[in-house]
Design an enzyme around this catalytic site. Structure first.
Site, PDB file in Angstrom:
ATOM      1  N   ILE A  14       0.837  -1.206   0.000  1.00 30.25           N
ATOM      2  CA  ILE A  14       0.000   0.000   0.000  1.00 30.25           C
ATOM      3  C   ILE A  14       0.874   1.259   0.000  1.00 30.25           C
ATOM      4  O   ILE A  14       0.612   2.218  -0.728  1.00 30.25           O
ATOM      5  CB  ILE A  14      -1.000  -0.019   1.176  1.00 30.25           C
ATOM      6  N   THR A  42      -4.109   5.399   7.289  1.00 32.68           N
ATOM      7  CA  THR A  42      -5.064   4.394   6.797  1.00 32.68           C
ATOM      8  C   THR A  42      -4.619   2.997   7.240  1.00 32.68           C
ATOM      9  O   THR A  42      -5.039   2.005   6.652  1.00 32.68           O
ATOM     10  CB  THR A  42      -5.179   4.420   5.255  1.00 32.68           C
ATOM     11  N   SER A  43      -3.735   2.931   8.265  1.00 32.69           N
ATOM     12  CA  SER A  43      -3.221   1.611   8.662  1.00 32.69           C
ATOM     13  C   SER A  43      -4.038   1.066   9.836  1.00 32.69           C
ATOM     14  O   SER A  43      -5.065   0.415   9.612  1.00 32.69           O
ATOM     15  CB  SER A  43      -1.725   1.695   8.980  1.00 32.69           C
ATOM     16  N   ARG A  44      -3.619   1.354  11.054  1.00 31.22           N
ATOM     17  CA  ARG A  44      -4.392   0.984  12.228  1.00 31.22           C
ATOM     18  C   ARG A  44      -4.329   2.143  13.212  1.00 31.22           C
ATOM     19  O   ARG A  44      -3.285   2.799  13.356  1.00 31.22           O
ATOM     20  CB  ARG A  44      -3.831  -0.280  12.894  1.00 31.22           C
ATOM     21  N   HIS A  59     -13.091   3.894   8.795  1.00 26.92           N
ATOM     22  CA  HIS A  59     -12.337   2.708   8.331  1.00 26.92           C
ATOM     23  C   HIS A  59     -12.879   2.196   6.986  1.00 26.92           C
ATOM     24  O   HIS A  59     -13.394   1.071   6.885  1.00 26.92           O
ATOM     25  CB  HIS A  59     -12.360   1.591   9.382  1.00 26.92           C
ATOM     26  N   GLU A 109     -12.175   1.579  17.758  1.00 27.24           N
ATOM     27  CA  GLU A 109     -13.090   1.822  16.643  1.00 27.24           C
ATOM     28  C   GLU A 109     -14.468   1.280  16.985  1.00 27.24           C
ATOM     29  O   GLU A 109     -14.560   0.105  17.352  1.00 27.24           O
ATOM     30  CB  GLU A 109     -12.584   1.123  15.376  1.00 27.24           C
TER      31      GLU A 109
HETATM   32  C1  DGY Z   1      -7.466  -4.561   6.213  1.00 26.90           C
HETATM   33  O1  DGY Z   1      -7.684  -5.325   5.272  1.00 26.90           O
HETATM   34  O2  DGY Z   1      -6.635  -4.834   7.080  1.00 26.90           O
HETATM   35  C2  DGY Z   1      -8.248  -3.284   6.236  1.00 26.90           C
HETATM   36  O3  DGY Z   1      -8.011  -2.507   7.319  1.00 26.90           O
HETATM   37  C3  DGY Z   1      -9.724  -3.534   6.022  1.00 26.90           C
HETATM   38  O4  DGY Z   1      -9.894  -3.831   4.687  1.00 26.90           O
END
Ligand code: DGY
Length: 304
Positions: A156, A220-222, A270, A251
């Site tokens: 990503i 956009t990770s955790r 998310h 979350e």
């Molecule tokens: C994942 O795949 O880990 C995302 O956070 C959700 O699609």
């Protein structure tokens, strides 16, 4: 024929393939099953298709003595105790690749939205504050030619870099630059590391202090990769300019959480992989993993 429990209705029609080979029960609640309910549901099952909302820990595995294959409907695995599943001989599969571009698109959308202050501008337009064209209002930061620091240069992260090149950005990542230096020299910082004990609160108060006061942070990770309290403080004090996050800790944040009142913080629920195509492909991969695992074949997309 094995018994399989699926913890939520998932998009696409690949579950039909699973149904033609196994006895499948899909949890039909809009919210995840409570842990006690899930434990009870797993008493007799051999296969589990679960989401990142389910914690696969010792308590859950103890309640599922026949379980031999888990398909996580995600590429991340921080919801699963992988040491424990390995010790118990339970295969775990994930859904890589099919969500890479969707997630990179969202990271870039968040970067652009935060840089150009879209939430504020849109709210003002709807709220009647758009009285005329204003030369000095709704000013944001230039993205073209900016310096982007990518933390975590896996699939990503690299897909985000490809987008950034189209914006003529200078791209550096933790693959070639030390994290402290990367934070100090970036206009934009985008996080793409998995959540592990090593990356929990990687972006803490000290890391935020290293960033530029004009910087924009994208996650956009955790959620737990950022110390959320420290982020709120950094935004309130103007230590960084803005943040845009798809993930939070926990979350969702509870009602009244200060995250909803923090200036220059864009929060979305998310949705990194939330395109129709990516989610349908995730179902296909999860089904392929389960079919293989239940037949005793190696999963095509194993975790780890
Ligand atoms: C994942 O795949 O880990 C995302 O956070 C959700 O699609």
């Amino acid at each position: 024929m094995a018994r399989v429990f699926v913890t939520r209705a998932v998009p696409g029609d690949a579950l039909e393939r699973l149904r033609s080979a196994h006895e499948v029960r899909v949890w039909d609640g809009a919210l995840p099953p409570e842990p006690a309910v899930l434990r009870e549901a797993l008493a007799e099952v051999e296969g589990l298709l679960c989401l990142l909302t389910e914690r696969v820990d010792a308590a859950l595995l103890d309640s599922a003595p026949r379980l031999r294959a888990i398909a996580n409907y995600a590429v991340g695995t921080d919801n699963i105790d992988l040491e424990l599943t390995a010790a118990r001989g339970i295969g775990v599969g994930v859904t890589p690749d099919v969500l890479t571009e969707a997630t990179a698109d969202l990271a870039f959308a968040l970067l652009l939205a935060a840089a150009r202050r879209l939430p504020q501008a849109a709210a003002d337009a709807r709220g009647g504050a758009w009285r005329t064209w204003e030369p000095a209002r709704w000013l944001g930061a230039e993205v073209d030619g900016g310096a982007l620091g990518i933390v975590g240069f896996g699939r990503i992260g690299r897909a985000v870099a490809r987008r950034a090149h189209g914006f003529r950005m200078t791209v550096r990542s933790t693959a070639d630059t030390d994290l402290d230096e990367l934070l100090a020299c970036s206009d934009y910082v985008s996080l793409h590391v998995p959540l592990t004990p090593r990356t929990r609160h990687l972006i803490d108060a000290a890391a935020l202090k290293r960033m530029r006061p004009t910087a924009v942070l994208v996650n956009t990770s955790r959620g737990a990769v950022i110390d959320q309290r420290a982020l709120i403080d950094a935004l309130r004090s103007g230590e960084i300019a803005a943040a845009a996050i798809d993930v939070t800790d926990p979350e969702p944040p509870p009602p009244g959480d200060p995250i909803y009142e923090t200036p220059n913080l864009l929060v979305v629920p998310h949705i990194g992989s939330a395109t129709r195509a990516a989610r349908a492909r995730m179902t296909e991969l999860a089904v392929e993993n389960l079919l293989a695992g239940l037949e005793g074949r190696p999963m095509p997309h194993p975790a780890g």
